[in-house]
Design a protein around this motif. Structure first.
Motif, short mmCIF file in Angstrom:
data_model
loop_
_atom_site.label_atom_id
_atom_site.label_comp_id
_atom_site.label_asym_id
_atom_site.label_seq_id
_atom_site.Cartn_x
_atom_site.Cartn_y
_atom_site.Cartn_z
N VAL A 175 0.95 -1.06 -0.16
CA VAL A 175 0.00 0.14 -0.12
C VAL A 175 0.81 1.35 -0.04
O VAL A 175 0.65 2.22 -0.74
N THR A 176 1.99 1.31 0.74
CA THR A 176 2.82 2.50 0.91
C THR A 176 3.48 2.77 -0.30
O THR A 176 3.53 3.78 -1.11
N PHE A 177 3.95 1.63 -1.03
CA PHE A 177 4.41 1.94 -2.40
C PHE A 177 3.78 2.32 -3.40
O PHE A 177 3.85 3.10 -4.19
N SER A 178 2.61 1.75 -3.51
CA SER A 178 1.64 2.06 -4.53
C SER A 178 1.01 3.51 -4.71
O SER A 178 0.75 3.98 -5.35
N MET A 179 1.00 3.84 -3.29
CA MET A 179 0.46 5.22 -2.94
C MET A 179 1.24 6.18 -3.45
O MET A 179 1.33 7.02 -4.23
N GLU A 180 2.56 5.84 -3.13
CA GLU A 180 3.84 6.69 -3.59
C GLU A 180 3.94 6.83 -5.01
O GLU A 180 4.32 7.83 -5.62
N GLU A 181 3.71 5.55 -5.75
CA GLU A 181 3.90 5.58 -7.13
C GLU A 181 2.74 6.19 -8.23
O GLU A 181 2.65 6.24 -9.08
N SER A 182 1.55 6.39 -7.11
CA SER A 182 0.29 7.16 -8.02
C SER A 182 0.76 8.55 -8.43
O SER A 182 1.41 9.07 -7.59
N ASP A 183 0.32 8.82 -9.49
CA ASP A 183 0.67 10.06 -10.01
C ASP A 183 -0.12 11.50 -9.10
O ASP A 183 0.61 12.40 -8.90
N ILE A 184 -1.29 10.96 -8.58
CA ILE A 184 -1.80 11.83 -7.73
C ILE A 184 -2.51 11.12 -6.80
O ILE A 184 -3.20 10.09 -7.15
N LEU A 185 -2.48 11.56 -5.38
CA LEU A 185 -3.11 10.74 -4.49
C LEU A 185 -4.16 11.82 -3.54
O LEU A 185 -3.94 12.90 -3.50
N THR A 186 -5.30 11.30 -3.59
CA THR A 186 -6.28 12.16 -2.95
C THR A 186 -6.81 11.37 -1.61
O THR A 186 -6.95 10.13 -1.60
N ALA A 187 -7.46 12.13 -0.82
CA ALA A 187 -8.07 11.63 0.45
C ALA A 187 -9.41 12.35 0.53
O ALA A 187 -9.64 13.32 -0.01
N VAL A 188 -10.63 11.69 1.15
CA VAL A 188 -11.76 12.21 1.15
C VAL A 188 -12.00 13.10 2.11
O VAL A 188 -13.34 13.52 2.52
N SER A 189 -11.14 13.34 3.02
CA SER A 189 -11.59 14.34 4.01
C SER A 189 -9.84 14.63 4.73
O SER A 189 -8.93 13.94 4.46
N ASN A 190 -9.78 15.82 5.61
CA ASN A 190 -8.63 16.15 6.02
C ASN A 190 -8.10 15.29 7.05
O ASN A 190 -7.05 14.68 7.20
N ASN A 191 -9.30 14.77 7.80
CA ASN A 191 -8.77 13.51 8.76
C ASN A 191 -7.99 12.32 8.03
O ASN A 191 -7.27 11.89 8.70
N LEU A 192 -8.69 11.89 7.00
CA LEU A 192 -7.99 10.58 6.49
C LEU A 192 -6.52 11.15 5.69
O LEU A 192 -5.75 10.17 6.05
N LYS A 193 -6.47 12.20 5.58
CA LYS A 193 -5.05 12.75 4.90
C LYS A 193 -4.21 12.64 6.17
O LYS A 193 -3.14 12.17 6.19
N GLU A 194 -4.69 13.03 7.37
CA GLU A 194 -3.89 13.07 8.65
C GLU A 194 -3.37 11.70 8.92
O GLU A 194 -2.52 11.19 9.25
N GLU A 195 -4.47 10.69 8.94
CA GLU A 195 -4.29 9.56 9.41
C GLU A 195 -3.35 8.71 8.40
O GLU A 195 -2.60 7.79 8.88
N THR A 196 -3.48 9.08 7.13
CA THR A 196 -2.66 8.36 6.19
C THR A 196 -1.21 8.58 6.68
O THR A 196 -0.28 7.88 6.76
N TYR A 197 -0.80 9.93 6.82
CA TYR A 197 0.77 10.40 7.38
C TYR A 197 0.92 9.87 8.42
O TYR A 197 2.06 9.66 8.94
N LYS A 198 -0.06 9.65 9.25
CA LYS A 198 0.21 9.15 10.70
C LYS A 198 0.90 7.55 10.53
O LYS A 198 1.68 7.11 10.95
N TYR A 199 0.23 6.68 9.61
CA TYR A 199 0.24 5.14 9.69
C TYR A 199 1.26 4.83 8.62
O TYR A 199 1.93 3.79 8.68
N PHE A 200 1.59 5.92 7.54
CA PHE A 200 2.36 5.21 6.71
C PHE A 200 3.64 6.30 6.44
O PHE A 200 3.22 7.66 6.34
N SER A 201 4.83 5.59 6.04
CA SER A 201 5.77 6.87 6.00
C SER A 201 5.99 6.98 4.18
O SER A 201 6.74 6.64 3.56
#
Ligand code: GMT
Length: 376
Positions: free
Chosen positions: A138-164
């Motif tokens: 999941v970490t690798f494929s998020m990083e490799e996407s051309d654009i990454l979006t999240a459906v809320s600010n909270n989810l963006k924060e959670e993503t940075y919290k759990y994935f480097s």
């Protein structure tokens, strides 16, 4: 543009949002190609500019686990090559983002660049994705996407919290088609559910533990003691048998009805007086937004991204997870006074309008334009 969309075709919010997005984009003149293992539930009927490609995963005696991701990546390559696809938009990271990466590499070898946009929806990050079984991919494929979006600010924060990951995450909130949900309630339907003008309370989810459906039942029982009401439980999932068994043993539960999975939820929501969403976590809470669009105030928890859509004391109320007393008190406060109820109904609609198609969908279109320019 020719856009391929990959999503789960089920009742889950990510599949619903992806399908609704495809339908709106098709109405705007884009050609939309859905690549899924089943016809998405919100894609009934004929739509011009929409094409559906089913991913088939043949069984073979050797396979204890048929390789869906491989079949999906192959389907992506096939659809892109045969439909002049400009970009691929995948919803829910697992396994869609990694299958997209594989497809992108195959196409690159064939001399075609395929921009990939990944939209994170919630459990792909907060529950399943961070499990070490999936996390490296999941970490690798998020990083490799051309654009990454999240459906809320909270989810963006959670993503940075759990994935480097270092990739920028752009927040595009989910949207709702106000016109479709803001319908006049069907009187005969309302009368058949609540013949004595009882209040109608609705909950809709996939009945997973995280949705705390038992809290919904307990809140309802407290409200019903003060204000005669009916509870409609929409959806199905792992917790349903236990909850259904409980309601069969309790006399006060006679007013609770299980409606199961419903494709036309926009016909049910307008008869509701209140929507309950006591979830332990929601990255967004699309079900609550659809309720608001139908002019239904929402009693929810304040977990995850819910505070980004439900405004406490305006479109409804929010309480801490598990605070059944507070949620019941708030529900009674809204339902016991007709003028207050009317005001909350109007506010719920006003709040939903902030997430209307016209405010949100152009944000995706702008991303698409950008990714195409940067991929030339
Ligand atoms: O809520 C679910 O269990 C389904 C899940 C999904 O992936 O379909 O929903 C997630 O995505 C929805 C659409 O973006 C959000 O509205 C839900 O809040 C989110 N669910 C969770 O975060 C638990």
């Amino acid at each position: 543009m020719n856009i391929a969309i990959v999503c789960y075709p089920t009742f889950g919010g990510s599949g619903v949002l992806a399908t609704e997005l495809g339908k709106v984009l098709a109405e705007k003149g884009h050609n939309i190609h859905f690549i899924t293992y089943q016809q998405p539930v919100r894609l009934s009927g004929f739509h011009t500019n929409i094409f559906y490609h089913e991913v088939r995963v043949p069984t073979y005696p050797l396979f204890d686990f048929p390789p869906y991701e491989t079949a999906l990546a192959s389907a992506m390559v096939d659809v892109v090559n045969n439909n002049d696809i400009d970009l691929l938009h995948v919803h829910y990271a697992i396994p869609h983002a990694s299958a997209a990466y594989m497809a992108k590499q195959i196409l690159l070898k064939q001399g075609k660049r395929l921009p990939v946009i990944t939209t994170l929806h919630g459990t792909d990050i907060t529950l399943v994705g961070r499990d070490k079984t999936y996390s490296p991919v999941v970490t690798f494929s998020m990083e490799e996407s051309d654009i990454l979006t999240a459906v809320s600010n909270n989810l963006k924060e959670e993503t940075y919290k759990y994935f480097s990951i270092k990739k920028p995450i752009e927040v595009i909130h989910n949207f709702v088609d106000i016109e479709r949900f803001n319908k006049k309630p069907i009187d005969a339907f309302k009368k058949s559910i609540a013949p004595n003008n009882e209040k109608i309370i609705v909950h809709a989810s996939n009945f997973r533990k995280l949705k705390r459906v038992m809290d919904t039942v307990e809140i309802f029982l407290k409200v019903n003691k003060k204000i005669p009401s009916k509870l409609l439980l929409i959806g199905d999932g792992p917790e349903r048998p236990e909850i259904e068994a409980f309601t069969r043993t309790c006399n006060e539960c006679a007013e609770i009805k299980f409606l199961g999975k419903q494709e036309q939820i926009e016909d049910i929501l307008p008869i509701a007086d209140l929507f309950l969403l006591p979830s332990e976590y929601e990255s967004f809470g699309l079900a609550a937004l659809e309720a608001m669009a139908a002019e239904v105030p929402v009693i929810s928890t304040n977990a995850g991204g819910l505070p980004e859509i439900n405004i406490n004391g305006f479109s409804g109320y929010m309480s801490n997870v598990g605070d059944i007393d507070d949620m019941s008190k708030n529900a009674i406060a809204i339902l016991s006074d007709p003028a207050t109820h009317l005001q909350f109904k109007a506010n719920a609609l006003a709040q939903a309008k902030r997430f209307g198609i016209d405010s949100i969908v152009p944000q995706y279109e702008a991303l698409y334009e950008r990714v195409l320019v940067s991929n030339i």
